[in-house]
Each structure stands twice: as C-alpha cells, then as structure tokens.
Design an enzyme around this catalytic site. Structure first.
Site, PDB file in Angstrom:
ATOM      1  CB  SER A  18       5.807 -29.076  40.287  1.00 51.53           C
ATOM      2  OG  SER A  18       5.807 -28.574  38.966  1.00 51.53           O
ATOM      3  CE  LYS A  19      -2.143 -29.064  39.278  1.00 51.18           C
ATOM      4  NZ  LYS A  19      -2.469 -29.139  37.862  1.00 51.18           N
ATOM      5  NE  ARG A  20       3.089 -24.143  35.981  1.00 51.01           N
ATOM      6  CZ  ARG A  20       2.057 -23.520  35.399  1.00 51.01           C
ATOM      7  NH1 ARG A  20       0.932 -23.407  36.053  1.00 51.01           N
ATOM      8  NH2 ARG A  20       2.181 -23.015  34.199  1.00 51.01           N
ATOM      9  N   GLY A  39       4.079 -32.336  34.938  1.00 55.90           N
ATOM     10  CA  GLY A  39       3.307 -33.418  34.358  1.00 55.90           C
ATOM     11  C   GLY A  39       2.399 -32.881  33.257  1.00 55.90           C
TER      12      GLY A  39
END
Length: 506
Positions: free
Chosen positions: A265-267, A269
């Site tokens: 998920s973006k988190r 990254g």
RNA sequence: GGCGUGUUGGUCAAUCGGUUAAGACGCCUCCCUUUCACGGAGGAAUGACGGGUUCGACUCCCGUACAUGCUACCA
C-alpha cells in the site's frame, strides 16, 4: 473466424496509480500487442463519493510515461464510446431492468439501518459476517417478499431502492481462469450483490459485465482481489444471455509489501522510503504529494521491465527485456499464481542496468534537469563526458549530480580530516607546491600527461604514486569517491585543477 | 468465522517424476582498483510440515500449518 483480441484496463479515478495497477496495464498491453488486438482504457467512475478530480488525467499521464498507451480511451475515443462509465449510466439501468423482468434480479428497499440491524441480529460466533443471500433475503423488504401492489406503491412513492441479483440455490459455479484453471464456488455461499445503486449508478459487478460485452472484450485480466466476485459476474453473463461472448479471465497475483504481510500500500512506501505510485500524485483533499517512480529518477523502460518480472518469468535466465521483447515472450500462462513481495533494491538494480545500456547522448537529455535543478547549466559536450565517467556508479537519475557535481562546480567543502587521514605531511605539501609549478607549464593537459608529470616529480620528495592520489582526490572532489583522479583533472581543466589544489595547500 | 487463492534460499524465481535444485537481487569472503564504483572468483536451501501414490517426488493426491484476498448501495 477467430474473434479480434480486445483487452481493457479499467481503473477507478480515485487516486495515484499503484505498482499493481501499472503491472495490470502492462500485461493487458502485452497481450493485446502480441495478438494484434486492441487495448482499451475504460474509466470506472461509478462511485461518486470516491471520485477524485484529476485522477483520470493522471492515469493517462502515467500510461504515457510508461509507453503503454491505449488504442481507445475517453480522450482518443473509439468505436465503443463513451469510455467513462458515468457517461453510460442509462445503459446499465436497461439491463438491470431486463434482469428484474426475467426474475434474475429484484428490487430491494432496505435502508442502511435495516441492513445493519439484520447483520447485527443474525451475526453469530460461528458466522461473524452475514450476507444478503438466498437465505436472508426472505426476511428483508424486497420484491421477493412484498406483494406486487406493495412494490408498485413503493416505486410510485419514489422510495429509494437498489436492484440485487438473485443468486440461485444449490448450484456449483465454475469459473475458468487462464492462470488458475477451474475455480469452483457454491452458489449458496454467494451473496445477492447490488447491481444498481439507489443513486441509479451501477455497481462494478453490473458495469463490468455490461461494458465488457458492449465493448467486445475478449480477455479480462484483473487483480486477484476480484476472484471471489467472479461467480457473480459469470451469472450475469449467463442471465443476460451473453455467455458465448464472455471474455476469458485471468486473475493476476497481488504485489505484497516487502516486510511483514499483506498487499503493498501507499503507506508502506512512505514507511519504507520507496515509491508505490508510477508518478508523483498530488492529493487535492489532503494537499499532499506522494512520491512516484518517475520523480525518484527511474527510467520508464526500467520501471516497466521490473514490473514485468514481478509475477512473470520467461523461463530463460535473461531479465532485461525491451518492451518489444516482452511482447514477443510474454504469455499469460506463465504468470505466477502466488503474490510477490516487492523488492526496492531489485527495482533499483533494473534502473542501474538501463542506465548502463543507454547511450550517453540520450542519458544527457534525461540527466540535464537534475543538474539544472542545482543551478548549473553545463555544455552538452561536458555533460556527455561526465556521464561517460560516472554512469557505472549511478543507479537513479539524480545520482549523476551526487556522483558528478564536482565537474560542474568547486566542492563547497573539503573534508580536511580525510586528507590528514591520508597521512598528510610536510613532504607532501612541498610536493604539491612544486607540482603546481610543473602543472602550470604543462602544455598537454591530458590525464596521461598530468599523471606523468606527477610521477616524474615524486622521487625528489621520496614519495610514491599512491602517496598523493588520495590527497589529490580530496582536493579535487571533496571526498573519497569518483572516477580516476587524473581523468577528473583533465576534465575540469588546468585552471580549475590548480585552483582546487591551491585552495588546500594555500 | 465463512468462502476463495497460494506456499522452492532474506527477496524475485527456473524446474512441467529421475539435475550436484538454474539464474538474478541483497548479504559475506577474496581478487582487481592505493578513492568510490564496475568487473572477476567464491560462500550460504536437507523445496512450509505430515502422510500417501511411485522403482523414484520440489514436481501428482490428501491432510495440517501458515500466508493472503473477499465477505459494502468501494472498486
């Protein structure tokens, strides 16, 4: 006659384009190209609450950057326009009504509160989640339990309603997947998914079937998270009478987070310091930008190549493939069934490989912005020479500045402690002073000549070649890194070389 | 909880019943280089576990464990 191959990528314009999304695009694209087919981009914007302005343009920009442009899309149009589901709203209702007429779907008038109440009441320790299915629909307010008159009244009064699919009982639904084979589902365990929402918009389930049919899609590749709803889609293809035209499906494995568990998920990254989106994504709601691969300094070819190998393998040892080679080698059957953890180190390795493979002239165009960013505007000739010297130690595009800034500007700081560490003494200081005079006279300013002049002078100070290399390097570049010192001296020129030496020895 | 899917070294992965179980990334050692890299040579897996089937299984079957996805009027 064989049907013309048509595939599609159907994202929701809700945010940045994720690694997994780009890979889905890639596999679709490769399949279309390999089979002389069409690749269409369809925007699935049926959820007005999640719609994010600018996301559609952003997705197109990402595809453009990656070199994976669709043949048909909302912007270039095509024979099956419109390509935005919000603009196709009325079509879906028509088919939903057809299903209701055939008894394969029904009106449901339950409010959100009633649904919550039902789930709360029916929930047991054994079943932590209750669905609206062949069992529970009997106790809800829908056109299956209400009389025709009651239903008509509710409809005439403008009572909000949804249309749900009526999933049959006691059937085994077999979904064939190109990479997983037959997957079987018990229809009793499939819920009566909403097809048409109260706002008149279709849900994904209805829209994807209707559009894939209308757009003559022959192969549908999508993420594995869709596998559980495949039986609903299959039923819809059947009920709508289109089963002969149903596309072949392939559910692609997920891309997982490098550490721990779960899908990337973006988190992750943000947390681990690597990008997850193809390009920078600016979220207008939060007013924040999420870093993308492009801005981090990846070359699109490397990014695409890396993605191709994450979940697919040709069976050869080769790992570096151009897009053309991928088109030729790719086969959906060789796509893995299991998810793959994303490895940023490997991703960087791909970029490094592409930098080595790219000629210096081309690289100059790519690197120039990163040099300009630091306020320098070197001649192209110089830049190309610098690139030739430092490219093998560059992994991402911004590395060219980090590895070569001293070619364009005098190092801001010289780490004098490094020189002391290099056993600095009076002898060396005297050598450099004397060498400066020699350099000043040197007519042939080439690395070989510069080195030669030093070698000739060294014995007089009882020094060896190696004694002065490190001090000289630090004087010229400011640290312990970079290409051969004499190459550096040659490139920065006589005046600059002497100035940098003088700066240290005074 | 239910249903679906999956499981070869830290990671990506080859192998479609018989191999010393490839290769890549990363890591470690050494060489090259009196810098940093590149490059070169090495090192590290009893194939989740347990049962079968078979002359023979990482490869086929079953079970267990673990992981993962779904379980919304989101896609």
């Amino acid at each position: 006659m064989e049907k013309r191959v048509r595939v599609r990528f159907a994202p929701s314009p809700t945010g940045g384009l994720h690694l997994g999304g780009v890979r889905t695009v890639l596999y679709n694209y490769l399949y279309a190209r390999a089979n002389g087919g069409d690749f269409v981009l369809r925007i699935e914007d049926t959820d007005q609450t999640r719609f994010v302005k600018g996301a559609e343009e952003y997705i197109l920009d990402c595809l453009k950057w990656c070199g994976l442009m669709p043949d048909e899309s909302p912007v270039v149009g095509g024979p099956y326009a419109p390509y935005r589901q919000s603009e196709r709203k009325e079509m879906y209702r028509e088919y939903a009504m057809q299903l209701v007429g055939q008894g394969h779907a029904y009106y449901a008038f339950d409010t959100t509160e009633e649904l919550e109440e039902m789930r709360r009441v029916l929930k047991t320790d054994e079943h932590s989640s209750v669905q609206y299915d062949h069992n529970t629909r009997k106790r809800m307010r829908n056109s299956l339990t209400l009389s025709a008159d009651e239903v008509n009244d509710l409809l005439n009064n403008g009572t909000p309603y949804v249309i749900r699919i009526k999933v049959p009982e006691n059937e085994t639904i077999i979904c064939n997947d190109m990479i997983r084979g037959n997957v079987m589902f018990d229809s009793n365990l499939v819920d009566d998914k909403v097809l048409l929402k109260a706002d008149g918009m279709p849900t994904y389930h209805l829209a994807v079937v209707v559009d894939d049919y209308l757009m003559k899609i022959t192969h549908a590749f999508r993420g594995e998270e869709w596998l559980p709803s495949a039986p609903v889609h299959l039923l819809l293809w059947q009920y709508l009478g289109w089963i002969a035209d149903m596309p072949q499906w392939a559910h692609l494995p997920l891309i997982l987070k490098p550490d721990g568990n779960g899908k990337l998920s973006k988190r992750d990254g943000d947390r681990l310091g690597f990008p997850v989106f193809a390009m920078n994504w600016y979220d207008p709601a939060k007013d924040e930008t999420t870093m993308g691969f492009r801005e981090m300094g990846f070359m699109p070819q490397a990014f695409v190549n890396m993605l191709a190998m994450l979940g697919w393998n040709s069976g050869e040892e080769k790992e570096i493939y151009s897009l053309e080679e991928l088109v030729e080698k790719f086969s959906i059957e060789r796509v893995h069934k299991g998810g793959a953890k994303f490895d940023f180190e490997k991703a960087k390795w791909f970029n490094n490989q592409y930098i080595q493979l790219t000629d210096n002239e081309t690289l100059a165009d790519l690197v120039m912005p990163y040099i300009a960013e630091h306020g320098h505007n070197p001649s192209r000739e110089l830049l190309v020479k610098v690139i030739a010297l430092v490219k093998d130690r560059c992994t991402l595009l911004p590395d060219f500045w980090a590895q070569g800034s001293f070619f364009f500007t005098t190092p801001e700081t010289i780490d004098e402690t490094l020189i002391r560490d290099a056993k600095w003494n009076e002898n060396k200081e005297l050598f450099f002073a004397a060498w400066m005079d020699k350099l000043n006279e040197l007519a042939d300013w080439t690395d070989v000549a510069i080195e030669q002049s030093a070698i000739e002078l060294l014995p007089a100070f009882t020094l060896k070649k190696g004694d002065i290399m490190l001090p000289l390097r630090i004087m010229l570049v400011g640290g312990k890194f970079g290409p051969g010192v004499y190459h550096i001296a040659e490139l920065i020129g006589k005046a600059e070389t002497m100035a940098r030496i003088k700066r240290v020895i005074g």
